[in-house]
Design an enzyme around this catalytic site. Structure first.
Site, PDB file in Angstrom:
ATOM      1  N   HIS A   1       0.805  -1.230   0.000  1.00  0.00           N
ATOM      2  CA  HIS A   1       0.000   0.000   0.000  1.00  0.00           C
ATOM      3  C   HIS A   1       0.831   1.270   0.000  1.00  0.00           C
ATOM      4  CE1 HIS A   1      -4.140  -1.480   0.549  1.00  0.00           C
ATOM      5  NE2 HIS A   1      -3.607  -2.447   1.252  1.00  0.00           N
TER       6      HIS A   1
ATOM      7  N   LYS B   1      -8.312  13.289   5.055  1.00  0.00           N
ATOM      8  CA  LYS B   1      -7.295  12.234   5.011  1.00  0.00           C
ATOM      9  C   LYS B   1      -6.540  12.255   6.329  1.00  0.00           C
ATOM     10  CE  LYS B   1      -6.470  12.998   0.077  1.00  0.00           C
ATOM     11  NZ  LYS B   1      -6.914  11.683  -0.396  1.00  0.00           N
ATOM     12  N   ARG B   2      -5.884  11.139   6.650  1.00  0.00           N
ATOM     13  CA  ARG B   2      -4.973  11.229   7.787  1.00  0.00           C
ATOM     14  C   ARG B   2      -3.920  12.279   7.463  1.00  0.00           C
ATOM     15  NH1 ARG B   2      -0.105   8.199   7.127  1.00  0.00           N
ATOM     16  NH2 ARG B   2      -0.155   6.908   5.261  1.00  0.00           N
TER      17      ARG B   2
ATOM     18  N   LYS C   1       0.491  14.033   1.815  1.00  0.00           N
ATOM     19  CA  LYS C   1      -0.875  14.345   1.373  1.00  0.00           C
ATOM     20  C   LYS C   1      -1.079  15.856   1.227  1.00  0.00           C
ATOM     21  CE  LYS C   1      -2.700  10.092   3.426  1.00  0.00           C
ATOM     22  NZ  LYS C   1      -3.200   9.398   2.231  1.00  0.00           N
TER      23      LYS C   1
END
Length: 755
Positions: free
Chosen positions: A314, A494-495, A500
């Site tokens: 992932h 999102k975390r 990100k």
């Protein structure tokens, strides 16, 4: 449906109409469990075991009622008794069993596995307090235990228990189970969660998430991902991961033996999909059990395990590919350490001159991903771009060795929750406009016939407005925040992680704030919403949250700006909040640094529910863009290859970008007088220093392009007809991202449970 009224009387000795929402929830939980208890388990010779550290299943009442086909009937019964299913749903607590996309993907997969009648169970741990419950104090994230087991739960204890041997003691488990009914199926699977019999919640210090990390016999299943910023925390992670996989391996062996396996043929009875590297210890644990308890030779055990295990990768972030010091593994599970050294010898003998593929590196650290790649039958990425990057760069040496092992399985989401439960208004539109069985075939492309139909576009707009009202109610009820009327809803959930790039969106907010102060007023008010948690030990991510909360306060108190711009940070973001946000959003922020996001699934949820994507060409954004076309998405930023090349050359210079006239005022605003007046100087200065000197995930390289892209998106919103035509195209093309499609591909290419 008289059964619901009977249960009310039997449980509370009062009629259904007189019960509280919490009591009605208990009645409906018992009703659903009666239904699922009567369902047989899916059966096949080979069984799938999906092992994951996280299962972010969310509230289960609505999704279970939908899958059982009785949602409307139950709703009618409640209404006839003066009760509201909507209010009862609020009474349910979310299970604290996951954190982010990894766990939500696992939950979607369980739904699809059951709905496709595949014989497969999820296996993990029963965390008592999850990651943590996020609260905001002084514009900073604070962490509290996220208790969820103090009300009726879907968990059912089993009679299954196993001993798990560590170096200095053996611990005992109990298996708990949650039924997973398939959509419109008469059969079910299970989520199976192991708990520690000697766990002791009393060792938690007050309302904090602090506890004695060395009290393993009491702490092992208290929290998901306990802080591993020190040696005690790293050792605890190893204890926890091994506890999970030892229980899972013992369960798998027992169930395979019961069906007739001699364990040399384990792969004929079981396929084990490990969700990232957290369960990778199951490979040496299988070998330990097969050699010590079942008389297989090391070679026989290794062959059996390699044919049984499949690995989903992932990430391409080096820090997320787990590497454990062998000294730590030896201190916790010496027998497993010895087997890992044997596995290392196997690889050294095969590939003596390839340091990049060794199980144990020169620093005597075990690489869990390397174990999972060498000793599995399949290695898959989770989006086309991600898999290509794995093959071409990050895992290229492995790909040269095992080209047939590598494959792609682009992630998906279950439309039962993310459409049918979350957005019933859109479902009604589908029923009206689509002639196919869209709930089962997930083909929404018939909507494309209505691109120029003004009535249909108006219906989509009204559905979005209704969902905005639901979000407004949710935010006010949970945080006392009033959503601006008629605002563009622009969401990043999102975390929190630098790759990100929530920090880049925060810099855009600063740009917009200064622009409005200069008199450039937006045509429509803009509400930018964040949601997500930062790991307790991830200081910079917490600094970014602090910056966002400060900006929210600053803007809310500025009468010149607040009518036009609003910034909201959702407290304790979870699945329920996500359902409200993805259905209400106009804009979906998917702005990770190209090449760093494996896939994303939030991007799919937004797309399905009619938000337009502002994105880099990263992860599954690439596939979204290919489906909808460049006219129906907003793309900016450097390409993944450009970023890969920059990392390889080391040529990125944060200072050079910082000194650009369009960027420096935005970055310096972080430590300017407005921020310093309300924020914590140490946090703001640290973040400023990090961005200007390091900026490891290159927020500044794309910032100017990002600002221009966002302005184009806001301008496009002003043409309502064109905007909702784009929205319609996104919804119509979202069917590809059904997790049913993903799971069917896993089944056909890897699992073969029906062979």
């Amino acid at each position: 449906m008289h059964r619901i009224e009977e249960l009310a009387l039997a449980t509370f000795d009062r009629p259904l109409k007189d019960l509280s929402d919490q009591e009605v929830y208990k009645v409906l939980l018992d009703f659903v469990q009666d239904q699922t208890q009567a369902q047989p388990l899916n059966q096949s010779k080979r069984k799938l075991y999906y092992i994951s550290a996280e299962f972010l299943i969310g509230k289960l009442l609505t999704s279970n009622l939908l899958n059982l086909g009785c949602y409307d009937e139950v709703q009618a019964v409640l209404e006839a008794n003066g009760q509201s299913l909507h209010d009862v749903e609020k009474a349910e607590k979310e299970p604290s069993l996951g954190n982010g996309g990894l766990g939500r993907l696992a939950a979607c997969f369980l739904d699809s596995i059951a709905s496709l009648e595949i014989n497969g169970d999820g296996v993990g741990l029963n965390y008592h307090f999850g990651l943590f419950r996020q609260v905001f104090k002084d514009n900073q994230q604070a962490s509290r235990p996220d208790a969820w087991l103090d009300q009726p739960t879907w968990l059912k204890p089993s009679t299954i228990s196993y001993p798990v041997p560590f170096k200095d003691f053996t611990l005992k488990s109990t298996l708990y189970e949650i039924d997973v009914p398939g959509y419109q199926q008469a059969s079910k699977n299970r989520l199976r969660l192991f708990d520690l019999d000697s766990v002791d919640e009393a060792i938690i210090e007050g309302e904090s998430i602090h506890f004695d990390k060395e009290a393993i016999k009491k702490n092992l299943t208290l929290f998901l991902y306990p802080d591993d910023s020190d040696q005690a925390g790293e050792l605890l992670r190893i204890y926890q991961q091994y506890f999970m996989v030892s229980n899972a391996a013992q369960l798998i062996i027992d169930e395979s033996l019961a069906k007739g396996s001699n364990l040399k043929d384990l792969d004929e009875y079981a396929v084990v999909q490990i969700n990232d590297t957290h369960p990778a210890f199951i490979i040496p644990e299988f070998i330990r059990l097969l050699t010590q308890n079942h008389d297989l030779s090391f070679e026989e055990a290794l062959e059996a395990v390699t044919k049984t295990v499949a690995f989903t990768n992932h990430t391409i972030l080096a820090e997320a590919l787990e590497k454990w010091p062998m000294a730590y593994i030896e201190a916790v599970i010496p027998e497993i350490a010895a087997i890992i050294r044997q596995l290392d010898q196997v690889i050294q003998a095969k590939f003596p001159d390839q340091a990049a593929v060794q199980v144990i590196d020169a620093d005597d650290r075990a690489h869990m991903a390397h174990i999972a790649i060498h000793f599995s039958k399949s290695v898959n990425g989770v989006a086309a771009l991600h898999t290509d990057i794995l093959k071409d760069s990050e895992l290229h040496d492995f790909y040269l060795i095992y080209p047939d092992k590598f494959n792609n399985k682009t992630n998906g989401i279950t439309f039962r929750r993310w459409l049918m439960a979350a957005n019933p208004g859109l479902c009604d539109l589908f029923d009206d406009k689509l002639s196919n069985n869209w709930r089962l075939d997930h083909d929404f492309t018939g909507l494309l016939d209505y691109q120029d139909d003004l009535d249909t576009l108006e219906q989509i707009k009204q559905i979005k407005e209704s969902n905005k009202e639901a979000l407004k109610e949710f935010l006010y009820d949970n945080q006392g925040v009033t959503l601006h009327e008629n605002a563009i809803i622009d969401v990043q959930i999102k975390r929190f992680h630098e790759y990100k790039r929530q920090q880049m969106l925060a810099l855009y907010i600063i740009h917009k704030y200064l622009d409005i102060k200069a008199g450039n007023l937006p045509t429509s008010p803009i509400t930018i919403i964040f949601g997500g948690k930062a790991a307790p030990a991830y200081i910079i991510a917490q600094d970014i949250i602090h910056l966002i909360l400060n900006l929210s306060e600053l803007i809310a108190k500025d009468p010149d700006v607040s009518p036009y711009l609003q910034v909201i940070m959702v407290e304790n973001y979870n699945v329920t909040a996500c359902e409200k946000l993805v259905t209400a959003a106009d804009i979906s922020e998917q702005i990770s640094l190209a090449s760093k996001e494996a896939s994303g699934t939030g991007n799919m949820k937004f797309m399905l529910n009619g938000a337009l994507t502002v994105c880099t060409l990263d992860g599954a954004n690439v596939e979204i863009a290919n489906l909808v076309g460049e006219d129906n998405i907003f793309i900016f930023g450097k390409s993944s290859q450009e970023i890969v090349d920059l990392y390889a050359s080391g040529d990125y210079d944060a200072q050079a970008y910082y000194q650009r006239p369009a960027i420096q005022p935005l970055v310096d605003f972080i430590v300017g007088p407005e921020m310093m007046a309300i924020g914590q100087a140490d946090r703001l200065e640290r973040l400023h220093q990090d961005i200007t000197t390091k900026d490891w995930f290159m927020a500044l390289i794309d910032l100017e392009d990002f600002i221009q892209c966002k302005e184009e998106a806001y301008l496009a919103y002003q043409d309502s007809r064109s905007w909702y035509q784009k929205t319609l195209v996104n919804i119509a093309k979202a069917g590809y991202f059904s997790s049913d499609r993903t799971i069917q591909q896993y089944e056909e290419d890897i699992w073969h449970t029906r062979d």
